[in-house]
Design a protein around this motif. Structure first.
Motif, short mmCIF file in Angstrom:
data_model
loop_
_atom_site.label_atom_id
_atom_site.label_comp_id
_atom_site.label_asym_id
_atom_site.label_seq_id
_atom_site.Cartn_x
_atom_site.Cartn_y
_atom_site.Cartn_z
N LEU A 59 0.76 -1.21 -0.21
CA LEU A 59 -0.12 -0.08 -0.05
C LEU A 59 0.95 1.23 0.04
O LEU A 59 0.50 2.15 -0.90
CB LEU A 59 -0.89 -0.01 1.32
CG LEU A 59 -1.90 1.28 1.16
CD1 LEU A 59 -2.98 0.83 -0.01
CD2 LEU A 59 -2.77 0.94 2.41
N VAL A 60 1.98 1.32 0.78
CA VAL A 60 2.52 2.53 0.92
C VAL A 60 4.02 2.48 0.62
O VAL A 60 4.54 1.42 0.92
CB VAL A 60 2.57 3.19 2.35
CG1 VAL A 60 1.02 3.73 2.61
CG2 VAL A 60 2.72 2.13 3.48
N ASN A 61 4.89 3.39 0.59
CA ASN A 61 6.21 3.38 0.22
C ASN A 61 7.11 2.87 1.55
O ASN A 61 8.07 2.02 1.13
CB ASN A 61 6.67 4.83 0.05
CG ASN A 61 6.27 5.25 -1.39
OD1 ASN A 61 6.13 4.60 -2.42
ND2 ASN A 61 6.12 6.51 -1.53
N SER A 62 6.68 2.96 2.62
CA SER A 62 7.39 2.80 3.68
C SER A 62 7.39 1.20 3.76
O SER A 62 8.39 0.34 3.92
CB SER A 62 7.25 3.18 5.01
OG SER A 62 5.63 3.07 5.17
N PRO A 83 20.70 -10.19 -3.64
CA PRO A 83 19.56 -9.38 -3.66
C PRO A 83 19.38 -8.69 -4.81
O PRO A 83 20.27 -8.50 -5.85
CB PRO A 83 19.96 -8.33 -2.39
CG PRO A 83 21.29 -8.19 -2.53
CD PRO A 83 21.90 -9.56 -2.94
N ASN A 84 18.00 -8.17 -4.88
CA ASN A 84 17.43 -7.38 -5.91
C ASN A 84 17.62 -7.94 -7.29
O ASN A 84 17.26 -7.25 -8.35
CB ASN A 84 18.44 -6.09 -5.98
CG ASN A 84 18.54 -5.17 -4.84
OD1 ASN A 84 17.62 -4.88 -4.05
ND2 ASN A 84 19.67 -4.96 -4.31
N PHE A 85 17.66 -9.21 -7.54
CA PHE A 85 17.24 -9.92 -8.56
C PHE A 85 16.23 -10.95 -8.54
O PHE A 85 15.97 -11.66 -7.26
CB PHE A 85 18.66 -10.73 -8.94
CG PHE A 85 19.52 -9.76 -9.38
CD1 PHE A 85 19.75 -9.26 -10.84
CD2 PHE A 85 20.56 -9.45 -8.84
CE1 PHE A 85 20.70 -8.54 -11.20
CE2 PHE A 85 21.86 -8.61 -9.00
CZ PHE A 85 21.55 -8.02 -10.25
N GLY A 86 15.09 -10.99 -9.51
CA GLY A 86 14.21 -12.05 -9.48
C GLY A 86 12.78 -11.60 -8.80
O GLY A 86 11.98 -12.16 -8.66
N TYR A 87 12.69 -10.35 -8.40
CA TYR A 87 11.62 -9.77 -7.58
C TYR A 87 11.59 -8.44 -7.83
O TYR A 87 12.60 -7.61 -8.19
CB TYR A 87 11.64 -10.29 -6.17
CG TYR A 87 12.56 -9.70 -5.15
CD1 TYR A 87 12.63 -8.22 -4.61
CD2 TYR A 87 14.11 -10.13 -5.12
CE1 TYR A 87 13.28 -7.84 -3.95
CE2 TYR A 87 14.79 -9.56 -4.51
CZ TYR A 87 14.54 -8.22 -3.80
OH TYR A 87 15.60 -7.55 -3.19
N ARG A 88 10.26 -7.62 -7.79
CA ARG A 88 10.02 -6.33 -7.64
C ARG A 88 9.14 -5.93 -6.47
O ARG A 88 7.90 -6.73 -6.36
CB ARG A 88 9.59 -5.78 -9.03
CG ARG A 88 9.44 -4.46 -9.16
CD ARG A 88 9.06 -3.81 -10.60
NE ARG A 88 9.80 -4.17 -11.35
CZ ARG A 88 10.24 -3.77 -12.89
NH1 ARG A 88 9.17 -2.65 -13.16
NH2 ARG A 88 10.79 -3.92 -13.43
N VAL A 89 9.19 -4.94 -5.76
CA VAL A 89 8.59 -4.60 -4.74
C VAL A 89 7.93 -3.16 -5.25
O VAL A 89 8.83 -2.08 -5.38
CB VAL A 89 9.05 -4.48 -3.41
CG1 VAL A 89 8.18 -4.15 -2.44
CG2 VAL A 89 9.75 -5.87 -3.08
N ARG A 90 6.47 -2.96 -5.26
CA ARG A 90 6.08 -1.70 -5.78
C ARG A 90 4.66 -1.50 -5.04
O ARG A 90 4.08 -2.29 -4.40
CB ARG A 90 5.63 -1.77 -7.18
CG ARG A 90 6.82 -2.04 -8.08
CD ARG A 90 7.85 -0.82 -7.98
NE ARG A 90 7.38 0.46 -8.74
CZ ARG A 90 7.58 1.73 -8.40
NH1 ARG A 90 8.42 1.95 -7.37
NH2 ARG A 90 7.23 2.79 -9.36
N ALA A 595 17.42 14.51 -4.57
CA ALA A 595 18.08 13.48 -3.55
C ALA A 595 17.11 13.29 -2.34
O ALA A 595 17.05 12.33 -1.75
CB ALA A 595 19.34 13.90 -3.04
N GLY A 596 16.39 14.27 -2.21
CA GLY A 596 15.35 14.34 -0.88
C GLY A 596 14.11 13.61 -1.11
O GLY A 596 13.37 13.33 0.05
N VAL A 597 13.79 13.69 -2.39
CA VAL A 597 12.62 12.88 -2.69
C VAL A 597 12.58 11.33 -2.86
O VAL A 597 13.35 11.02 -3.95
CB VAL A 597 11.84 13.44 -4.16
CG1 VAL A 597 10.63 12.64 -4.33
CG2 VAL A 597 11.71 14.90 -4.07
N SER A 598 12.56 10.49 -1.72
CA SER A 598 12.51 9.20 -1.76
C SER A 598 11.62 8.31 -1.95
O SER A 598 10.35 8.77 -1.99
CB SER A 598 13.03 8.62 -0.51
OG SER A 598 13.51 7.41 -0.28
#
Length: 741
Positions: A59-62, A83-90, A595-598
């Motif tokens: 639901l949310v970015n955090s 890490p960071n291969f084979g999946y995506r979190v959105r 840089a401040g917009v994460s």
């Protein structure tokens, strides 16, 4: 080394190999950890091609950031994979943005379209509302109380600001959820035989609002889901490519999905796809703010072919707190109000303690630490009692966590003031808009004024952002709106800021010394900003920020903005204040990398604040937990049961017959679409039932934030006419049976 020893019920979820699965998870059941582990296992062991991924949607970015970290850690520790291969979190909106960005033309957009954030969207809506009200000066006559018809302030300020704008915002949100354009609504209006004043009003405002979006070349967040779904429907080849890319879709917080979001995921899953939906309908607490509905998850779990699972075990709370939370569920199923009971606001599964030998067992039980206070406090007395209790408890519990949960930000601000006065360490987690874009948007308002210092409207916006922390309090919000409206009407701004012969403030404040002192302070701040214009841009931004922000993350974001603009000035040597203002505005609109917009907001961690008191709202407390929790203001205003003696937030004091005009506008839209008769007042009654059911869930969320100790209090409201919430009376009766047995 990350180790995860699943409970038997968690293992049932982890045994998933494919198809459709719905999981009902109770608070503290470890659903995020379970879903993260499942994602890692699928990445490591499921038969997938090199170009395929497991898609995790939340639901949310955090929450997205938390999932990404946990999946990465499990892959590293359990499977020794990179890490960071084979999946995506959105997030759902992030996923929709990805889809629309790949096919903007298919969505009817240009390649360079922008996403209009909530702050700018509110400004566009505000302009549309004011234009409509100006062209319909008698519109207030339709719905104002008879004794308010001649009240000029109500007609010119409260009606547009607190009436029309809120009505139109709800209408537009629902129209977009139903995929209705202004043109589509116009066709329905032409075919309908009766006059529907709210629908007519909202249609015209919707049309102007959409014109404002198009003029800026942008879309709002509501558009993203709708347009993503349009792209998927219209481009079968692209849809097939995405279905291949994401053979497994795991969805968290599914109780907060709306119809469009569910349809979008259904299309991505396809007829033979793999989809796991996890959520807790008992924690659906955003219906009043969104178009979400927990029934979507409940209905999904009842569909043929869906594997229904439960995560009923929770190691978060003591058995006494679990008993109380379960008591609220059981009582709600026998609620004295039949209309509420039929909706099952809370339903099984009940919370079960952890099995014997569980690595995260329940805290030791102590029934004496459940305090359901019966006193009829005034708001001030309640606040004093809570602060006094904390002052006695905290010194002996420096290694514990503690929270005060309130229904509204403004109530929390008063608690913070009382804690500060008592010398008690606290952590404030109250603001509803503390994200980077909100900070940037606030700074943008001030810079836009400084580049047009003679514009009264821009000065009024500065006043609003200066009072940004107080706008959640309806009583204070009225005063803010009234003062801002007065500032907007100043003929010559200098008569206020730098008076010579005439001082506007003397005329406006009259013999009200408090108001005079308040606006004198604002005047001094604006003067300081004007004088700081001669400073380098980074120093100007920091000067402004010092007057506007108090939270560490807000100050840090302002500092990042100052550095960004300083670098911008170094590469654009001829840049002047208008250029810096436009650059800041571009950042606020997501048109610039910054840089401040994460994309991943930092989640609040209660365990990082042991020995202090966290003050936050019950809504923001969702997903968090503390050793000792105070729930305040559990009365029949904040937690109504839709009885005749209850009052409701959505019903404005200046509107006749206690109508909820937001609900009535949506009912008129529904009548239009279905060609049915509209009967005034029915939607208001229905909205009371819906609101009461949601507030029961909010109370449940509040109770289940507590690990070891729980204190619940109530007050009689600002006017002294509120009663103890019916639900609290029921809880006390349930608990007294335990104590006496």
């Amino acid at each position: 080394m990350t180790t995860f020893k699943p409970r038997p019920k968690q293992q049932e979820v982890l045994d998933y190999t494919g198809g459709l699965m719905g999981v009902a998870a109770v608070p503290g059941s470890g659903k995020t950890r379970t879903l993260s582990y499942l994602a890692a296992r699928l990445v490591a062991t499921a038969p997938m091609d090199e170009d395929q991924e497991v898609l995790v949607v939340t639901l949310v970015n955090s929450a997205a950031g938390n999932f990404a970290r946990q999946v990465s850690q499990f892959l590293k520790d359990e499977y020794e994979l990179l890490p960071n291969f084979g999946y995506r979190v959105r997030t759902l909106h992030g996923l929709a943005n990805d889809i629309v960005r790949e096919k903007p033309a298919q969505a009817g957009l240009s390649d360079g379209f922008t996403i209009i954030d909530d702050r700018e969207a509110a400004d566009i809506l505000d302009d549309a509302v004011r234009s409509w009200v100006s062209n319909h000066p008698d519109s207030a006559d339709w719905y104002l109380n008879e004794d308010k018809l001649e009240d000029e302030w109500v007609r010119t300020t409260r009606w547009p600001d607190d009436g029309v704008k809120a009505i139109a915002a709800s209408f537009i949100k629902q129209a977009k959820n139903l995929e209705l354009t202004p043109e589509g609504i116009a066709a329905y209006l032409d075919a309908y035989n009766e006059w529907l004043p709210l629908a007519e009003m909202c249609y015209e405002i919707y049309k102007d609002y959409e014109h404002g979006l198009r003029y800026r070349g942008g879309v709002d967040f509501q558009d993203l889901i709708r347009l993503a779904l349009k792209v998927l429907r219209d481009d079968a080849t692209f849809l097939a490519r995405l279905q291949h890319r994401w053979p497994y879709i795991l969805e968290d917080e599914a109780q907060d999905s709306n119809a469009l979001q569910e349809q979008t995921l259904r299309m991505l899953v396809g007829d033979n796809g793999n989809w796991v939906r996890v959520g807790d309908p008992n924690q659906a607490i955003y219906e009043s703010f969104t178009t979400a509905n927990p029934e979507f998850l409940r209905n999904f779990m009842r569909e043929p072919g869906v594997q229904a699972r439960e995560l009923p075990n929770s190691g978060r709370s003591t058995r006494s707190i679990i008993y109380l939370a379960n008591g609220l569920i059981k009582w709600s199923l026998q609620h004295p109000n039949l209309a509420i009971r039929e909706r099952k606001p809370l339903d099984r599964p009940l919370i079960e303690p952890t099995p014997s030998g569980d690595p995260q067992g329940n805290p030791p039980d102590d029934p004496t630490q459940i305090h359901l206070r019966y006193e009829r406090f005034s708001p001030d007395q309640e606040r004093d009692a809570v602060v006094r209790s904390i002052g006695q408890w905290l010194p002996q519990h420096k290694d514990w966590t503690c929270a005060v949960l309130v229904p509204m930000n403004t109530s929390g601000a008063k608690v913070v003031g009382a804690l500060r006065e008592a010398g008690i360490d606290y952590v404030e987690n109250l603001h509803t808009t503390t994200s980077t874009r909100a900070v940037i948007g606030t700074l943008t308002y001030v810079l836009n004024y400084l580049r047009t210092p003679k514009e009264a409207k821009a000065l009024a916006n500065c006043y609003r952002v200066w009072r940004r922390d107080d706008r959640d309090d309806p009583e204070v919000a009225d005063a803010i709106a009234q003062i801002a409206a007065a500032i907007r009407k100043i003929d010559h701004v200098e008569d206020f800021l730098w008076p010579r012969l005439v001082d506007w403030l003397d005329d406006f404040a009259g013999d009200n010394p408090t108001l005079h002192a308040h606006l004198s302070e604002f005047r001094q701040i604006v003067r300081r900003w004007q004088q700081a214009v001669a400073l380098p841009i980074d120093q100007l931004i920091l000067t402004i920020a010092a007057d506007l922000f108090t939270l560490e993350n807000e100050i840090a974001t302002a500092y990042s903005a100052a550095l960004h603009l300083r670098r911008y000035g170094e590469t654009h040597t001829h840049a002047q204040l208008p250029d810096f203002a436009l650059e800041l505005e571009a950042i606020a609109r997501n048109q610039r990398k910054f840089a401040g917009v994460s994309d991943e907001e930092t989640a609040f961690d209660p365990d990082a604040h042991k020995g202090k008191v966290t003050v936050t709202t019950m809504h923001k407390a969702k997903g968090l937990e503390w050793d000792r929790v105070y729930l305040m203001s559990v009365n029949n205003y904040d937690f109504p049961s839709a009885e005749s003696f209850d009052s409701f937030r959505g019903e404005k004091w200046f509107v006749r017959d206690n109508l909820n005009l937001e609900a009535e506008a949506l009912a008129q839209l529904d009548a239009l679409i279905n060609g049915e008769e509209y009967i005034e007042g029915l939607a208001t009654q229905e909205s009371r039932i819906e609101y009461a059911t949601e507030r029961l869930r909010l109370l449940y969320v509040g109770i289940t934030r507590a690990r070891r100790e729980l204190v619940i209090t109530w007050n009689n409201g600002r006017k002294g006419d509120q009663q103890e919430a019916v639900a609290l009376s029921a809880l006390r009766a349930i608990w007294e049976e335990v104590v006496s047995s």
